[in-house]
Design a protein around this motif. Structure first.
Motif, PDB file in Angstrom:
ATOM      1  N   LYS A  10      59.335  36.015  74.661  1.00 21.25           N
ATOM      2  CA  LYS A  10      60.799  35.946  74.698  1.00 21.25           C
ATOM      3  C   LYS A  10      61.392  37.208  75.313  1.00 21.25           C
ATOM      4  N   ALA A  11      60.714  38.336  75.090  1.00 26.02           N
ATOM      5  CA  ALA A  11      61.190  39.609  75.632  1.00 26.02           C
ATOM      6  C   ALA A  11      60.741  39.818  77.074  1.00 26.02           C
ATOM      7  N   ASN A  36      66.616  41.281  72.195  1.00 25.55           N
ATOM      8  CA  ASN A  36      66.856  40.596  70.918  1.00 25.55           C
ATOM      9  C   ASN A  36      65.798  39.517  70.682  1.00 25.55           C
ATOM     10  N   ALA A  37      64.549  39.885  70.951  1.00 25.48           N
ATOM     11  CA  ALA A  37      63.448  38.919  70.867  1.00 25.48           C
ATOM     12  C   ALA A  37      62.923  38.745  69.447  1.00 25.48           C
ATOM     13  N   ALA A  38      63.284  39.652  68.556  1.00 25.24           N
ATOM     14  CA  ALA A  38      62.869  39.542  67.151  1.00 25.24           C
ATOM     15  C   ALA A  38      63.844  40.341  66.295  1.00 25.24           C
ATOM     16  N   GLY A  98      66.436  51.951  65.814  1.00 24.83           N
ATOM     17  CA  GLY A  98      66.438  50.514  65.573  1.00 24.83           C
ATOM     18  C   GLY A  98      65.174  49.821  66.030  1.00 24.83           C
ATOM     19  N   LEU A  99      64.111  50.580  66.226  1.00 21.58           N
ATOM     20  CA  LEU A  99      62.843  50.007  66.678  1.00 21.58           C
ATOM     21  C   LEU A  99      61.919  49.676  65.510  1.00 21.58           C
ATOM     22  N   LYS A 117      59.717  36.925  61.844  1.00 25.95           N
ATOM     23  CA  LYS A 117      60.905  37.764  62.021  1.00 25.95           C
ATOM     24  C   LYS A 117      60.598  39.133  62.629  1.00 25.95           C
ATOM     25  N   ALA A 118      59.327  39.465  62.772  1.00 29.83           N
ATOM     26  CA  ALA A 118      58.946  40.756  63.343  1.00 29.83           C
ATOM     27  C   ALA A 118      58.031  40.537  64.542  1.00 29.83           C
TER      28      ALA A 118
END
Length: 294
Positions: A10-11, A36-38, A98-99, A117-118
């Protein structure tokens, strides 16, 4: 290290590209966050075990004197040294950016990764069985990343996982000891050792069991399922990569997690947090050593 391959796709990242170093992990995490892939780019279970004990082993860094405690009952903790400060400081910086997201102690964070979710997590190889049965996303296992400025090439990791203990007590009968011995003999048979490892992700504990897994083609059919075995055996152990033995070690682990949490919640500098953890942990080791003299 476990990877959510769907989140990587997704990323726009190649989930097959190796994340060998922490620099690689951070670069990937920044892309995952930007796309915003996860919900969580990077997280970890078992913080002390995965991010300090395993970290020390693969970097050949001293966790405690006396060969990490194997040389005597009163080693001196070394977790306040520069490598450990660097490791915690990295996580604190990632959290601010935020990583990384701290999600709790021990295995509490694991279900977050199960739920997809991760994008990256650090956890036991034993979550393999849970992922196979419940994950609605593609996943992969990868070796633990390393810091190139600490070691040019990582060495072996150390064993973890659950264990069976045969506990004695007043009144134990010869029949009970014989039954315990029979059980250990049963679980160490190659067919049982291999079946357990294949179903759960725990590493096989016998050479014959591992050979059976290979001969049955399990590793070939399930790429990455042998990552933990390869990581454990990729080099000859050194005095600093064969394990850690400390009196009161479970309590020492809790202390490190407490100081980690204070650093995240209160902004305590990494150096202060690790110095405090070292001092508090040393007190536990010293008390244990005193009991041996009694």
């Amino acid at each position: 290290m476990w990877i959510n391959k769907d989140a990587f796709a997704k990323a726009g990242l190649d989930p097959e590209a190796p994340l060998a170093t922490w620099d690689d992990v951070i670069k990937a995490a920044r892309v995952i966050k930007a796309k915003n892939a996860a919900d969580i780019p990077v997280m970890t279970s078992w913080p002390t075990w995965s991010q300090f004990e395993q970290f020390a082993a693969i970097h050949n860094v001293e966790y405690a004197t006396l060969n990490d405690g194997f040389g005597g009952p009163k080693p001196q903790l070394k977790i306040g040294s520069a490598p450990f400060v660097k490791q915690l400081d990295m996580f604190l910086s990632m959290q601010k950016e935020g990583l990384f997201s701290y999600q709790g102690r021990d295995g509490k964070p694991s279900p977050i990764f199960y739920a997809g979710k991760a994008a990256i997590t650090f956890d036991s190889s034993s979550i393999y069985g849970q992922l196979v049965t419940s994950a609605a996303f593609k996943f992969a296992a990868a070796p633990l990343p390393y810091h190139q400025d600490i070691i040019k090439s990582p060495i072996n990791s150390i064993i973890g996982g659950a264990a069976f203990w045969a506990m004695t007590a007043p009144g134990r009968t010869p029949a009970e000891y014989k039954a315990a011995a029979s059980f250990f003999k049963f679980i160490s048979q190659p067919e049982n050792d291999s079946a357990w490892a294949e179903k759960t992700g725990y590493v096989p504990v016998t050479v014959a069991g591992n050979q059976m897994i290979e001969s049955q083609g399990f590793y070939a059919k399930n790429p990455g399922s042998d990552v933990a075995v390869k990581q454990l055996t990729r080099t000859q152990p050194t005095p600093l990569s064969r394990g850690i033995r400390l009196g009161g070690m479970p309590e020492v682990r809790v202390i490190i997690e407490e100081e980690w949490e204070k650093a995240i919640q209160n902004g305590t500098p990494a150096a202060t947090a690790m110095e405090t953890a070292q001092s508090r942990g040393q007190a536990v080791i010293n008390r244990f050593a005193q009991t041996l003299k009694a």
